[in-house]
Design a protein around this motif. Sequence first.
Motif, PDB file in Angstrom:
ATOM      1  N   ILE A  19      25.532 116.875  88.261  1.00 17.49           N
ATOM      2  CA  ILE A  19      25.939 117.204  89.241  1.00 17.49           C
ATOM      3  C   ILE A  19      23.837 116.910  89.713  1.00 17.49           C
ATOM      4  CG2 ILE A  19      24.189 119.859  90.266  1.00 17.49           C
ATOM      5  CD1 ILE A  19      26.117 120.604  87.947  1.00 17.49           C
ATOM      6  N   LYS A  20      23.541 116.194  88.816  1.00 14.52           N
ATOM      7  CA  LYS A  20      22.135 115.639  89.280  1.00 14.52           C
ATOM      8  C   LYS A  20      22.455 114.746  90.089  1.00 14.52           C
ATOM      9  CE  LYS A  20      20.327 115.835  85.782  1.00 14.52           C
ATOM     10  NZ  LYS A  20      19.461 116.130  84.202  1.00 14.52           N
ATOM     11  N   LEU A  21      23.048 113.660  89.755  1.00 15.81           N
ATOM     12  CA  LEU A  21      23.255 112.311  90.418  1.00 15.81           C
ATOM     13  C   LEU A  21      24.803 112.433  91.651  1.00 15.81           C
ATOM     14  CD1 LEU A  21      24.877 109.593  90.733  1.00 15.81           C
ATOM     15  CD2 LEU A  21      26.270 109.764  89.275  1.00 15.81           C
ATOM     16  N   THR A  22      25.248 113.875  91.824  1.00 15.32           N
ATOM     17  CA  THR A  22      25.530 114.307  93.172  1.00 15.32           C
ATOM     18  C   THR A  22      25.018 114.471  94.161  1.00 15.32           C
ATOM     19  OG1 THR A  22      27.524 115.271  92.051  1.00 15.32           O
ATOM     20  CG2 THR A  22      27.785 115.720  93.882  1.00 15.32           C
ATOM     21  N   ALA A  23      23.639 115.645  93.402  1.00 13.50           N
ATOM     22  CA  ALA A  23      22.845 115.174  94.980  1.00 13.50           C
ATOM     23  C   ALA A  23      21.559 114.600  95.240  1.00 13.50           C
ATOM     24  CB  ALA A  23      21.496 116.589  94.179  1.00 13.50           C
ATOM     25  N   ALA A  24      21.646 113.220  94.051  1.00 10.37           N
ATOM     26  CA  ALA A  24      20.875 112.177  94.278  1.00 10.37           C
ATOM     27  C   ALA A  24      21.899 111.321  95.162  1.00 10.37           C
ATOM     28  CB  ALA A  24      20.771 111.237  93.232  1.00 10.37           C
ATOM     29  N   LEU A  25      23.598 110.765  95.293  1.00  9.80           N
ATOM     30  CA  LEU A  25      23.606 110.438  96.371  1.00  9.80           C
ATOM     31  C   LEU A  25      23.836 110.973  98.038  1.00  9.80           C
ATOM     32  CD1 LEU A  25      26.795 109.165  93.408  1.00  9.80           C
ATOM     33  CD2 LEU A  25      24.804 108.043  95.223  1.00  9.80           C
ATOM     34  N   LEU A  28      20.250 115.479  98.534  1.00 10.33           N
ATOM     35  CA  LEU A  28      19.613 116.740  98.557  1.00 10.33           C
ATOM     36  C   LEU A  28      18.904 116.665  97.540  1.00 10.33           C
ATOM     37  CD1 LEU A  28      23.349 118.210  98.690  1.00 10.33           C
ATOM     38  CD2 LEU A  28      22.198 117.907 100.180  1.00 10.33           C
ATOM     39  N   PRO A  29      17.580 117.517  97.744  1.00 12.66           N
ATOM     40  CA  PRO A  29      16.802 117.955  96.749  1.00 12.66           C
ATOM     41  C   PRO A  29      17.084 119.028  95.847  1.00 12.66           C
ATOM     42  CG  PRO A  29      15.667 118.582  99.210  1.00 12.66           C
ATOM     43  CD  PRO A  29      17.224 118.000  99.435  1.00 12.66           C
ATOM     44  N   LEU A  30      16.604 118.659  94.576  1.00 14.75           N
ATOM     45  CA  LEU A  30      17.037 119.835  93.455  1.00 14.75           C
ATOM     46  C   LEU A  30      15.484 120.006  92.977  1.00 14.75           C
ATOM     47  CD1 LEU A  30      20.213 120.588  92.486  1.00 14.75           C
ATOM     48  CD2 LEU A  30      20.326 118.609  91.125  1.00 14.75           C
ATOM     49  N   ALA A 164      35.321 112.357  91.656  1.00 18.33           N
ATOM     50  CA  ALA A 164      36.451 112.179  90.954  1.00 18.33           C
ATOM     51  C   ALA A 164      35.531 111.302  89.403  1.00 18.33           C
ATOM     52  CB  ALA A 164      38.161 111.699  90.728  1.00 18.33           C
ATOM     53  N   ASP A 165      35.121 109.727  90.509  1.00 17.51           N
ATOM     54  CA  ASP A 165      33.937 108.712  89.552  1.00 17.51           C
ATOM     55  C   ASP A 165      32.647 109.319  88.643  1.00 17.51           C
ATOM     56  OD1 ASP A 165      35.362 106.345  91.150  1.00 17.51           O
ATOM     57  OD2 ASP A 165      35.405 107.855  92.194  1.00 17.51           O
ATOM     58  N   ILE A 166      32.112 110.196  89.840  1.00 15.37           N
ATOM     59  CA  ILE A 166      30.937 111.161  89.425  1.00 15.37           C
ATOM     60  C   ILE A 166      30.983 112.068  88.046  1.00 15.37           C
ATOM     61  CG2 ILE A 166      29.125 112.145  89.703  1.00 15.37           C
ATOM     62  CD1 ILE A 166      29.909 111.569  92.516  1.00 15.37           C
ATOM     63  N   ALA A 167      32.252 112.761  88.243  1.00 14.06           N
ATOM     64  CA  ALA A 167      32.859 113.357  86.870  1.00 14.06           C
ATOM     65  C   ALA A 167      32.848 112.986  85.340  1.00 14.06           C
ATOM     66  CB  ALA A 167      33.751 114.369  87.230  1.00 14.06           C
ATOM     67  N   LEU A 168      33.869 111.881  86.324  1.00 15.73           N
ATOM     68  CA  LEU A 168      33.710 111.026  84.960  1.00 15.73           C
ATOM     69  C   LEU A 168      33.089 109.397  84.136  1.00 15.73           C
ATOM     70  CD1 LEU A 168      37.959 110.168  85.477  1.00 15.73           C
ATOM     71  CD2 LEU A 168      37.326 111.292  83.448  1.00 15.73           C
ATOM     72  N   ALA A 196      26.878 101.838  89.095  1.00 13.08           N
ATOM     73  CA  ALA A 196      25.151 102.258  89.192  1.00 13.08           C
ATOM     74  C   ALA A 196      25.083 100.772  90.296  1.00 13.08           C
ATOM     75  CB  ALA A 196      25.300 101.624  87.871  1.00 13.08           C
ATOM     76  N   ALA A 197      25.800 100.744  91.455  1.00 16.94           N
ATOM     77  CA  ALA A 197      25.291  99.917  92.017  1.00 16.94           C
ATOM     78  C   ALA A 197      25.372 100.394  93.145  1.00 16.94           C
ATOM     79  CB  ALA A 197      25.920  98.955  92.719  1.00 16.94           C
ATOM     80  N   THR A 198      26.053 102.654  93.040  1.00 17.43           N
ATOM     81  CA  THR A 198      25.879 102.395  94.749  1.00 17.43           C
ATOM     82  C   THR A 198      24.755 103.278  95.369  1.00 17.43           C
ATOM     83  OG1 THR A 198      28.180 103.445  94.116  1.00 17.43           O
ATOM     84  CG2 THR A 198      27.067 104.707  95.711  1.00 17.43           C
ATOM     85  N   PRO A 199      24.182 102.954  96.455  1.00 16.06           N
ATOM     86  CA  PRO A 199      22.736 103.229  96.557  1.00 16.06           C
ATOM     87  C   PRO A 199      22.844 105.075  96.569  1.00 16.06           C
ATOM     88  CG  PRO A 199      23.827 102.166  98.981  1.00 16.06           C
ATOM     89  CD  PRO A 199      25.398 102.591  97.391  1.00 16.06           C
ATOM     90  N   GLY A 200      21.507 105.088  95.991  1.00 19.92           N
ATOM     91  CA  GLY A 200      21.459 106.141  95.858  1.00 19.92           C
ATOM     92  C   GLY A 200      20.937 106.781  94.345  1.00 19.92           C
ATOM     93  N   TYR A 201      22.157 105.699  93.424  1.00 23.77           N
ATOM     94  CA  TYR A 201      22.198 105.917  91.933  1.00 23.77           C
ATOM     95  C   TYR A 201      21.380 106.561  91.081  1.00 23.77           C
ATOM     96  CZ  TYR A 201      23.367 105.087  87.012  1.00 23.77           C
ATOM     97  OH  TYR A 201      23.996 105.126  85.429  1.00 23.77           O
ATOM     98  N   ILE A 202      21.430 107.536  90.231  1.00 20.89           N
ATOM     99  CA  ILE A 202      20.213 107.731  89.472  1.00 20.89           C
ATOM    100  C   ILE A 202      20.839 107.552  87.358  1.00 20.89           C
ATOM    101  CG2 ILE A 202      18.455 108.679  90.398  1.00 20.89           C
ATOM    102  CD1 ILE A 202      19.862 111.775  89.332  1.00 20.89           C
ATOM    103  N   GLY A 203      20.221 107.500  87.202  1.00 17.85           N
ATOM    104  CA  GLY A 203      20.764 107.109  85.386  1.00 17.85           C
ATOM    105  C   GLY A 203      20.197 108.750  84.833  1.00 17.85           C
ATOM    106  N   MET A 204      20.763 108.947  83.752  1.00 18.97           N
ATOM    107  CA  MET A 204      20.584 110.350  83.264  1.00 18.97           C
ATOM    108  C   MET A 204      19.784 109.440  82.148  1.00 18.97           C
ATOM    109  SD  MET A 204      23.459 111.108  80.681  1.00 18.97           S
ATOM    110  CE  MET A 204      23.617 113.441  79.607  1.00 18.97           C
ATOM    111  N   ASP A 205      18.365 111.063  82.083  1.00 18.53           N
ATOM    112  CA  ASP A 205      16.871 110.688  82.022  1.00 18.53           C
ATOM    113  C   ASP A 205      17.253 110.998  80.183  1.00 18.53           C
ATOM    114  OD1 ASP A 205      15.892 113.392  84.065  1.00 18.53           O
ATOM    115  OD2 ASP A 205      17.356 113.235  82.486  1.00 18.53           O
ATOM    116  N   CYS A 206      18.091 111.400  78.797  1.00 17.10           N
ATOM    117  CA  CYS A 206      17.757 110.852  78.066  1.00 17.10           C
ATOM    118  C   CYS A 206      18.297 109.794  77.256  1.00 17.10           C
ATOM    119  CB  CYS A 206      18.915 112.216  77.710  1.00 17.10           C
ATOM    120  SG  CYS A 206      19.955 112.365  77.008  1.00 17.10           S
TER     121      CYS A 206
END
Length: 206
Positions: A19-25, A28-30, A164-168, A196-206
Motif C-alpha cells: 500500500i505504501k509503494l502504491t501510494a508512493a508511485l 498520494l500522501p499517506l 500485479a507487480d506491486i503485490a508480487l 526498483a527503477a520505477t520513478p517514485g519507488y520506495i523501499g520497505m523500511d524494515c
Amino acid sequence: MTENFILHEDPISGHCYKIKLTAALLQLPLERRTYSIIKGETRSPEFLETINPNGRVPVLQFGKRSLTQSNACCLWLAHGSKLIPEDHFAYITMMQWLFFEQNEHEPNIATPRYWRKFLGAENMDAAQHAALPGKYALGLSALQVMNDHLTHNHFFIGRVISLADIALYAYTHIAGDGGFDLSCYPAIERWMDNIAATPGYIGMDC
Ligand SMILES: N[C@@H](CCC(=O)N[C@@H](CS)C(=O)NCC(=O)O)C(=O)O
C-alpha cells in the motif's frame, strides 16, 4: 482522489508495504499509524473494537470508511490510475495475479520469512516445524511460475507496471529472509530491478 488516507500498519509487513509503494508511485500522501504484530498490538481490545475486528493490518482508513486486505486497499488507491490496465482482459489478468499472490505465493513465501526472521526457529511449535518443508516446496513452485512468466514479459502485464507487480514484489524481494535463493530466478531478479527503477519507488523500511 482528494481523501486523507490513514494506513494502520506494521513496518515488518509486506502487505502493508504494498500500500505504501502504491501510494508512493501515485504520489498520494499517506498518514501512517504503526502497531507491532509481534507484541500482539493488532489483537488488543481497542484495535479490535475501533480498527479491525479481524485483528490484522493493513487497514486503510479514509473519512468514515475503511478497507482491509492489502490488494483491495491497493485497488482502491489506484482506481483510474496507470497502475490498473484499461483493457478488460489485461485488467482480469492483473486480478488473476492478485489472486495467485494471495493463494499460492504469500502463504508459502511470507510465512517462512515470518517464522525464521521474527519468530525464530526456537519459538516455532511442532505444527509450524512440520509445515515448513511443504511451504518451501510450494514457495519454490510459485517462484518458478513467476520466473517462467517474466522470462517473456517485462512486467506481469506486458511492458507497464501494474498492481500485479506491486503485490508480487512485496514478499518476493524479501524472500531471502525466509530461506529462498532468488539467484536461481534470473527473470525475477531482472524484474525486481525494473520495479526498483520505477520513478517514485520506495523501499520497505524494515
Ligand atoms: N490477506 C491479508 C493478510 C493480512 C495479514 O495476515 N496481516 C498480518 C500482517 S502481514 C497481521 O496483521 N497479523 C497479525 C495477527 O494475525 O495477529 C492481506 O493481504 O492484507
